[in-house]
Scaffold this active site. Structure first.
Site, short mmCIF file in Angstrom:
data_model
loop_
_atom_site.label_atom_id
_atom_site.label_comp_id
_atom_site.label_asym_id
_atom_site.label_seq_id
_atom_site.Cartn_x
_atom_site.Cartn_y
_atom_site.Cartn_z
N LYS A 22 0.84 -1.21 0.00
CA LYS A 22 0.00 0.00 0.00
C LYS A 22 0.87 1.25 0.00
CE LYS A 22 -1.70 1.58 4.09
NZ LYS A 22 -1.39 2.98 4.40
N ASN A 23 1.86 1.29 0.88
CA ASN A 23 2.62 2.52 1.06
C ASN A 23 3.62 2.77 -0.07
OD1 ASN A 23 1.11 3.02 3.27
ND2 ASN A 23 2.68 2.49 4.78
N ARG A 91 -4.86 10.64 4.43
CA ARG A 91 -3.73 11.56 4.62
C ARG A 91 -2.71 11.48 3.49
NH1 ARG A 91 -2.27 14.38 8.51
NH2 ARG A 91 -0.17 14.06 7.72
N CYS A 115 -5.41 13.04 12.78
CA CYS A 115 -5.27 11.60 12.60
C CYS A 115 -5.17 10.96 13.97
CB CYS A 115 -4.00 11.33 11.79
SG CYS A 115 -3.62 9.60 11.62
N ARG A 120 0.74 14.44 13.11
CA ARG A 120 1.10 14.28 11.69
C ARG A 120 1.19 15.59 10.90
NH1 ARG A 120 -1.11 8.83 9.24
NH2 ARG A 120 0.90 8.99 8.21
N PRO A 121 2.13 16.46 11.30
CA PRO A 121 2.33 17.70 10.53
C PRO A 121 2.99 17.43 9.18
CG PRO A 121 4.04 17.45 12.19
CD PRO A 121 3.10 16.29 12.38
N ASP A 123 5.21 19.95 7.95
CA ASP A 123 6.17 21.06 7.87
C ASP A 123 7.44 20.68 7.10
OD1 ASP A 123 6.36 19.37 10.26
OD2 ASP A 123 8.15 20.53 10.71
N LEU A 124 7.87 19.43 7.23
CA LEU A 124 9.12 19.04 6.55
C LEU A 124 8.92 18.99 5.03
CD1 LEU A 124 10.22 16.21 9.03
CD2 LEU A 124 11.22 18.51 8.83
N ASP A 306 4.52 0.63 12.05
CA ASP A 306 3.30 0.02 11.51
C ASP A 306 3.10 -1.42 11.98
OD1 ASP A 306 2.80 2.38 10.23
OD2 ASP A 306 3.52 1.73 8.27
N ILE A 328 8.14 6.79 16.79
CA ILE A 328 7.79 7.55 15.57
C ILE A 328 6.50 8.34 15.79
CG2 ILE A 328 7.40 7.39 13.06
CD1 ILE A 328 10.10 6.23 13.85
N ARG A 398 -8.67 -0.32 4.56
CA ARG A 398 -7.78 0.68 3.97
C ARG A 398 -6.43 0.07 3.62
NH1 ARG A 398 -6.44 4.77 7.88
NH2 ARG A 398 -4.93 5.03 6.23
N1 EPU Z 1 6.73 14.45 10.77
C1 EPU Z 1 6.96 15.76 11.04
N2 EPU Z 1 6.85 16.66 10.02
C2 EPU Z 1 6.56 16.29 8.75
C3 EPU Z 1 6.33 14.94 8.48
C4 EPU Z 1 6.43 14.02 9.50
O1 EPU Z 1 7.22 16.14 12.19
O2 EPU Z 1 6.50 17.15 7.87
C5 EPU Z 1 6.85 13.45 11.85
C6 EPU Z 1 5.57 12.63 12.03
O3 EPU Z 1 4.63 13.31 12.86
C7 EPU Z 1 6.11 11.37 12.64
C8 EPU Z 1 7.44 11.19 11.92
O4 EPU Z 1 7.79 12.49 11.44
O5 EPU Z 1 6.37 11.57 14.02
C9 EPU Z 1 7.42 10.22 10.77
O6 EPU Z 1 6.33 10.50 9.91
P1 EPU Z 1 6.38 10.23 8.33
O7 EPU Z 1 6.27 11.53 7.63
O8 EPU Z 1 7.55 9.36 8.01
O9 EPU Z 1 5.04 9.44 8.10
P2 EPU Z 1 4.22 9.44 6.73
O10 EPU Z 1 5.18 9.56 5.62
O11 EPU Z 1 3.12 10.42 6.81
C10 EPU Z 1 4.31 6.89 6.25
C11 EPU Z 1 3.33 5.75 6.16
C12 EPU Z 1 2.80 5.43 7.55
C13 EPU Z 1 3.99 5.05 8.43
C14 EPU Z 1 5.00 6.21 8.46
C15 EPU Z 1 6.26 5.87 9.24
C16 EPU Z 1 2.34 6.01 3.97
C17 EPU Z 1 1.14 6.29 3.16
N3 EPU Z 1 2.22 6.14 5.29
O12 EPU Z 1 3.58 8.00 6.76
O13 EPU Z 1 1.95 4.29 7.38
O14 EPU Z 1 3.54 4.80 9.74
O15 EPU Z 1 5.40 6.52 7.11
O16 EPU Z 1 6.90 4.77 8.71
O17 EPU Z 1 3.38 5.65 3.45
C18 EPU Z 1 0.18 2.84 7.89
O18 EPU Z 1 0.40 2.26 6.81
O19 EPU Z 1 -0.59 2.38 8.77
C19 EPU Z 1 0.83 4.13 8.16
C20 EPU Z 1 0.41 4.99 9.08
#
Ligand code: EPU
Length: 419
Positions: A22-23, A91, A115, A120-121, A123-124, A306, A328, A398
């Site tokens: 999925k991811n 998201r 969420c 889940r910001p 900003d990065l 996950d 995380i 999902r």
């Molecule tokens: N974070 C920030 N700022 C940002 C982005 C992230 O502070 O701009 C923080 C997040 O709040 C978190 C950490 O950085 O504490 C890591 O978040 P990440 O951005 O890596 O998560 P994501 O890319 O939004 C993906 C997967 C998630 C998985 C995470 C971590 C997808 C669609 N989603 O989310 O999958 O948990 O990486 O590996 O790829 C799931 O499949 O159940 C799921 C939630």
């Protein structure tokens, strides 16, 4: 709203085929917006999140065709506006920002809402776009990004909790069509990022270093059509390994990449399971008593967040005390109170679940709160005595393709009830 009923206590045995990730599939589908030419993606799992992504592509003007796991997308012309109604359900819709910015140099995408697994910001992601010369505005619930031209730059994506997976994807997708060279420092190294980079390179991008913390992207003027097969879903694979661990005699998962599963198989081996196999399949067997563990979730190649909920379900009946720390998403513990309703003895201490193993679990009506929490409740239901009724299973749909059928094929007594 469907519910899943699990009648616990059946021993699982047999083989289960793992679906495409999925991811990986979600950002790869978004990346098809980077070219006017058709792209063909194989092994796309049939999940509601994938369905939402295809709806978004369609809304943005792409022609989308889908036939048994193969999706063809042709985005000859694209609109740059993705309103709240189309993006609010998922998201991951935020990952259309990068390709729209790369191709059209502008995009307006509704800001993802809250969420249950945490704040889940993004900003990065936005910091990365700004480094490429993009103006970013947040107004009336929308993110607007605009750049007269994108310029390659050196960008760090390090945040408070490490790097960002979709942020790395987004910046990479914008930078492939930027002028000059972009270097992403502190990039996420998850296999799904590597899969996206491989697909982008097939489209004509010049990306090196994906899978490490430093990705170098040499911008090109345009991308072209490409065909790609999505990698196996390591989280679905891990979840079925835990199904085998929690209730199995001998369960084999096939069509997996076992290298992506090392942190999970190491943890299961430390807790007393025997795992054998080759690169394409793995078999798990019980081997005496289930031992407690001390685990921390970490970015890849560490133990994945996950899989944290599913591991808590398994360790609930280990002999002794386990500690599972979530690094995380520190608030990702909605499953704990539901597992406690089934007899688990778990206390939260900050971002650590302290699990005191009990002799058995008992079936109960429980509520799914998010995707992986729902999977944990299904796993606990396989072990529990009696009937576990899991409500709000749209969460599980999902991210798990036909989970009830796949578990049924292994001998679980599981049914889906339409309510
Ligand atoms: N974070 C920030 N700022 C940002 C982005 C992230 O502070 O701009 C923080 C997040 O709040 C978190 C950490 O950085 O504490 C890591 O978040 P990440 O951005 O890596 O998560 P994501 O890319 O939004 C993906 C997967 C998630 C998985 C995470 C971590 C997808 C669609 N989603 O989310 O999958 O948990 O990486 O590996 O790829 C799931 O499949 O159940 C799921 C939630």
């Amino acid at each position: 709203m469907d519910k899943i009923i699990v009648h616990g206590g059946r021993a699982l045995a047999g083989t289960v085929k793992i679906s495409g990730s999925k991811n990986s599939a979600l950002p790869i589908l978004a990346a098809t917006l980077l070219t006017k030419e058709p792209c063909v993606i194989h092994r796309v799992p049939d999940l509601s999140d994938v369905h939402y992504m295809l709806q978004i592509l369609n809304h943005l003007g792409a022609e989308v065709e889908r036939a048994s796991g193969v999706v063809t997308v042709k985005a000859e012309k694209v609109s740059t506006v993705a309103p709240y109604d189309v993006v609010r359900k998922m998201r991951a819709s935020v990952c259309v920002l990068g390709p729209l910015l790369g191709r059209e140099k502008e995009a307006t995408v509704s800001l993802p809402g809250g969420c249950v697994i945490g704040d889940r910001p993004i900003d990065l992601h936005l910091r990365g776009f700004e480094s490429l010369g993009t103006a970013v505005r947040v107004h009336a619930g929308d993110i607007k990004v605009f750049a007269p031209r994108l310029r390659g730059a050196s960008i760090s994506l390090k945040g408070k909790f490490g790097s960002t997976v979709l942020g790395t994807d987004n910046v990479m997708m914008a930078a492939v069509l930027a002028d000059g060279v972009t270097v992403i420092q502190d990039a996420a190294s998850e296999p799904e990022v590597v899969d996206l980079a491989n697909f982008l390179n097939k489209m004509g991008a010049k990306i090196e270093g994906a899978g490490s913390s430093r990705i170098v992207i040499e911008g090109v003027p345009e991308l072209h059509s490409a065909e790609h097969e999505v990698i196996p879903d390591r989280i679905e694979a891990g979840t079925f390994l835990i199904a085998g661990a929690i209730a199995g005699k001998e369960v084999t998962i096939t069509r997996v990449n076992s290298q992506h599963l090392t942190a999970i198989t190491n943890a299961l081996e430390s807790s007393g399971y025997e795992i054998s196999g080759n690169n394409g399949s793995l078999t798990i067997q019980p081997n005496g008593t289930l031992k407690p563990l001390n685990l921390r979730t970490e970015p890849y190649p560490g133990f994945p967040t996950d899989m944290q909920a599913q591991m808590c379900a398994l360790l609930a009946t280990a002999q002794g005390e386990s500690a599972v720390t979530e690094n995380i998403f520190p608030q990702r513990f909605m499953h704990i109170s539901e597992l406690k309703r089934m007899g688990a003895a778990i206390e939260l201490d900050g971002a650590t679940a302290k699990i005191c193993g009990v002799d058995g679990l008992s079936g109960a009506p429980v509520m799914a709160s998010d995707l992986r929490a729902s999977a944990a409740l299904v796993l606990a239901g396989l072990k529990a005595e009696g009937m576990t009724e899991i409500n709000r299973v749209y969460h599980i749909d999902r991210g798990y393709e036909l989970i009830d059928e796949k578990l049924g094929g292994l001998g679980a007594h599981i049914e889906r009830v339409k309510v």
